[in-house]
Design a protein around this motif. Structure first.
Motif, mmCIF file in Angstrom:
data_model
loop_
_atom_site.group_PDB
_atom_site.id
_atom_site.type_symbol
_atom_site.label_atom_id
_atom_site.label_comp_id
_atom_site.label_asym_id
_atom_site.label_seq_id
_atom_site.Cartn_x
_atom_site.Cartn_y
_atom_site.Cartn_z
ATOM 1 N N PRO A 74 37.639 25.939 29.437
ATOM 2 C CA PRO A 74 37.517 27.820 29.227
ATOM 3 C C PRO A 74 36.615 27.522 28.033
ATOM 4 C CG PRO A 74 38.839 26.036 28.496
ATOM 5 C CD PRO A 74 38.311 25.273 28.714
ATOM 6 N N ALA A 75 36.888 29.131 28.035
ATOM 7 C CA ALA A 75 35.466 30.168 26.885
ATOM 8 C C ALA A 75 36.861 30.306 25.838
ATOM 9 C CB ALA A 75 35.767 31.776 27.351
ATOM 10 N N SER A 76 35.861 30.780 24.092
ATOM 11 C CA SER A 76 36.674 30.339 23.352
ATOM 12 C C SER A 76 37.185 31.422 22.979
ATOM 13 C CB SER A 76 36.048 29.602 22.528
ATOM 14 O OG SER A 76 35.094 29.692 22.473
ATOM 15 N N ARG A 77 38.382 32.346 22.561
ATOM 16 C CA ARG A 77 38.843 33.603 22.168
ATOM 17 C C ARG A 77 38.734 33.256 20.017
ATOM 18 N NH1 ARG A 77 41.694 36.696 25.310
ATOM 19 N NH2 ARG A 77 42.549 35.521 27.775
ATOM 20 N N PRO A 78 37.919 34.562 19.944
ATOM 21 C CA PRO A 78 37.616 34.536 18.455
ATOM 22 C C PRO A 78 38.814 34.341 18.068
ATOM 23 C CG PRO A 78 37.327 36.899 19.939
ATOM 24 C CD PRO A 78 37.396 35.810 20.992
ATOM 25 N N MET A 79 39.001 34.263 16.563
ATOM 26 C CA MET A 79 40.344 34.708 16.352
ATOM 27 C C MET A 79 40.231 36.205 15.021
ATOM 28 S SD MET A 79 41.738 31.490 15.879
ATOM 29 C CE MET A 79 42.859 32.756 14.557
ATOM 30 N N ALA A 80 41.463 36.427 15.088
ATOM 31 C CA ALA A 80 41.477 38.593 14.964
ATOM 32 C C ALA A 80 40.682 38.778 13.601
ATOM 33 C CB ALA A 80 42.929 38.729 14.281
ATOM 34 N N ASP A 81 40.806 37.471 12.552
ATOM 35 C CA ASP A 81 39.854 37.731 11.725
ATOM 36 C C ASP A 81 38.948 37.106 10.809
ATOM 37 O OD1 ASP A 81 41.120 36.079 11.284
ATOM 38 O OD2 ASP A 81 42.060 35.774 9.513
ATOM 39 N N GLU A 82 37.793 36.757 12.431
ATOM 40 C CA GLU A 82 37.181 36.094 12.743
ATOM 41 C C GLU A 82 35.559 36.740 11.807
ATOM 42 O OE1 GLU A 82 33.720 33.183 15.667
ATOM 43 O OE2 GLU A 82 35.855 34.225 16.743
ATOM 44 N N PRO A 83 34.856 36.247 10.874
ATOM 45 C CA PRO A 83 33.753 37.253 10.647
ATOM 46 C C PRO A 83 32.650 37.449 11.637
ATOM 47 C CG PRO A 83 33.335 34.988 9.991
ATOM 48 C CD PRO A 83 34.972 35.083 10.224
ATOM 49 N N PRO A 84 31.508 38.476 11.153
ATOM 50 C CA PRO A 84 30.307 38.195 12.861
ATOM 51 C C PRO A 84 30.013 37.829 12.982
ATOM 52 C CG PRO A 84 30.214 39.626 10.972
ATOM 53 C CD PRO A 84 31.554 39.148 10.529
ATOM 54 N N PHE A 85 29.084 36.904 11.509
ATOM 55 C CA PHE A 85 28.529 35.575 11.552
ATOM 56 C C PHE A 85 29.303 34.387 10.691
ATOM 57 C CE2 PHE A 85 26.137 39.783 11.463
ATOM 58 C CZ PHE A 85 25.357 39.356 12.471
ATOM 59 N N ALA A 86 29.269 32.880 11.672
ATOM 60 C CA ALA A 86 29.944 31.906 10.678
ATOM 61 C C ALA A 86 29.080 31.356 9.665
ATOM 62 C CB ALA A 86 29.863 30.950 12.347
ATOM 63 N N GLU A 87 27.495 31.651 10.361
ATOM 64 C CA GLU A 87 27.441 31.456 8.889
ATOM 65 C C GLU A 87 25.548 32.424 8.737
ATOM 66 O OE1 GLU A 87 27.579 28.311 7.455
ATOM 67 O OE2 GLU A 87 28.764 27.179 8.791
ATOM 68 N N PRO A 88 25.397 32.203 7.850
ATOM 69 C CA PRO A 88 24.616 33.012 7.033
ATOM 70 C C PRO A 88 23.160 33.356 7.681
ATOM 71 C CG PRO A 88 25.620 31.483 4.872
ATOM 72 C CD PRO A 88 25.783 30.578 5.988
ATOM 73 N N TRP A 89 22.510 32.222 7.939
ATOM 74 C CA TRP A 89 21.755 32.270 8.966
ATOM 75 C C TRP A 89 21.582 33.005 9.949
ATOM 76 C CZ3 TRP A 89 20.606 30.371 13.683
ATOM 77 C CH2 TRP A 89 21.945 29.285 15.022
ATOM 78 N N GLU A 90 22.840 33.064 10.403
ATOM 79 C CA GLU A 90 22.937 33.745 12.071
ATOM 80 C C GLU A 90 22.858 35.419 11.505
ATOM 81 O OE1 GLU A 90 26.664 30.940 14.281
ATOM 82 O OE2 GLU A 90 27.236 32.858 13.177
ATOM 83 N N GLY A 91 23.008 35.898 10.605
ATOM 84 C CA GLY A 91 23.287 37.001 9.891
ATOM 85 C C GLY A 91 21.129 37.335 10.366
ATOM 86 N N ARG A 92 20.640 36.497 9.677
ATOM 87 C CA ARG A 92 19.232 36.577 9.872
ATOM 88 C C ARG A 92 19.005 36.515 10.861
ATOM 89 N NH1 ARG A 92 20.322 33.237 4.536
ATOM 90 N NH2 ARG A 92 19.882 31.660 5.383
ATOM 91 N N ALA A 93 18.938 35.412 11.416
ATOM 92 C CA ALA A 93 18.430 35.147 13.380
ATOM 93 C C ALA A 93 18.873 36.760 13.871
ATOM 94 C CB ALA A 93 19.287 34.291 13.219
ATOM 95 N N PHE A 94 19.508 37.428 13.869
ATOM 96 C CA PHE A 94 19.775 38.407 14.869
ATOM 97 C C PHE A 94 19.346 39.569 13.786
ATOM 98 C CE2 PHE A 94 22.228 42.878 13.794
ATOM 99 C CZ PHE A 94 22.707 42.833 15.583
#
Length: 227
Positions: A15-35
């Motif tokens: 099943p697809a996982s549902r994001p938490m209501a307060d989940e940040p846009p990036f789980a790790e700092p490198w993800e924001g840099r990758a974006f």
């Protein structure tokens, strides 16, 4: 093209996982840099567009696609676009990592530049077409049976399936050609509703799925056609 990225409706991945209501846009700092790096690589550096980026994702090896996670795919696709534009040499990223580890490896050679001569005809992806919509709300349709070598926005699980037009949408550039720089080819877009049993058989949980599909993916169904 048929690729690992076309996972819609495929069984076996859980099943697809549902994001938490307060989940940040990036789980790790490198993800924001990758974006940020991918957005920069896609437009200003490589001259690619959003559809070309999606096509780059489709061309990743299944192992890399599954193993590297969502933003890992973005980085791999950005590297592919930069290599194809001759901004990076093939293997340059791996070479830099190995040299940083102290290995004595030669710099890879650059390929011939392949930066596309691309200029959009208008901002965004919405366009106007001269002809009126070919289909209307309530029209029964059947989707095409296609296995293109290039990009396509017709998912595998929606091919050769019958549905009903539920809305007429504005015309949009066609990703199939836009993603490989052979023209915008704007087409009318329709929202089509499909019964779950049509897609996954009589034992499927009953619901109705809606998808926005391009005109060239659809053929009208008349009452005289075979079921």
């Amino acid at each position: 093209m048929d690729s690992i990225a076309d996972m819609g409706g495929v069984l076996g991945y859980g099943p697809a996982s549902r994001p938490m209501a307060d989940e940040p846009p990036f789980a790790e700092p490198w993800e924001g840099r990758a974006f940020a790096m991918t957005v920069l690589a896609m437009g200003r550096i490589s001259g690619r567009n959003l559809d070309a980026f999606r096509h780059a994702l489709e061309r990743l090896s299944p192992l890399d696609y599954l193993a590297d996670g969502y933003y890992g795919r973005w980085l791999n696709a950005a590297e592919l676009m930069l290599v194809e534009s001759a901004v990076l040499a093939p293997g340059a990223v791996d070479t830099r990592v190995r040299r940083d580890r102290g290995e004595d490896v030669a710099e890879p050679a650059f390929p011939e530049p392949r930066k596309p001569e691309y200029a959009p005809s208008a901002p965004g992806s919405l366009r106007e077409v001269a002809d009126p919509p070919r289909l209307a709300v309530g029209q029964a349709v059947v989707t095409a049976d296609v296995h293109p070598r290039g990009p396509s926005k017709l998912p595998a699980y929606l091919r050769r399936r019958r549905g009903t037009v539920t809305a007429v949408r504005p015309a949009h550039v066609l990703p199939d050609t836009h993603g490989v720089f052979v023209g915008e080819n704007p087409q009318q877009v329709y929202t089509v509703g499909f019964d779950s049993a049509e897609l996954w058989g009589p034992d499927a949980e009953p619901f109705r799925l809606h998808a926005d599909l391009f005109d060239s993916y659809l053929a009208a169904v008349t009452g005289t056609e075979d079921s």
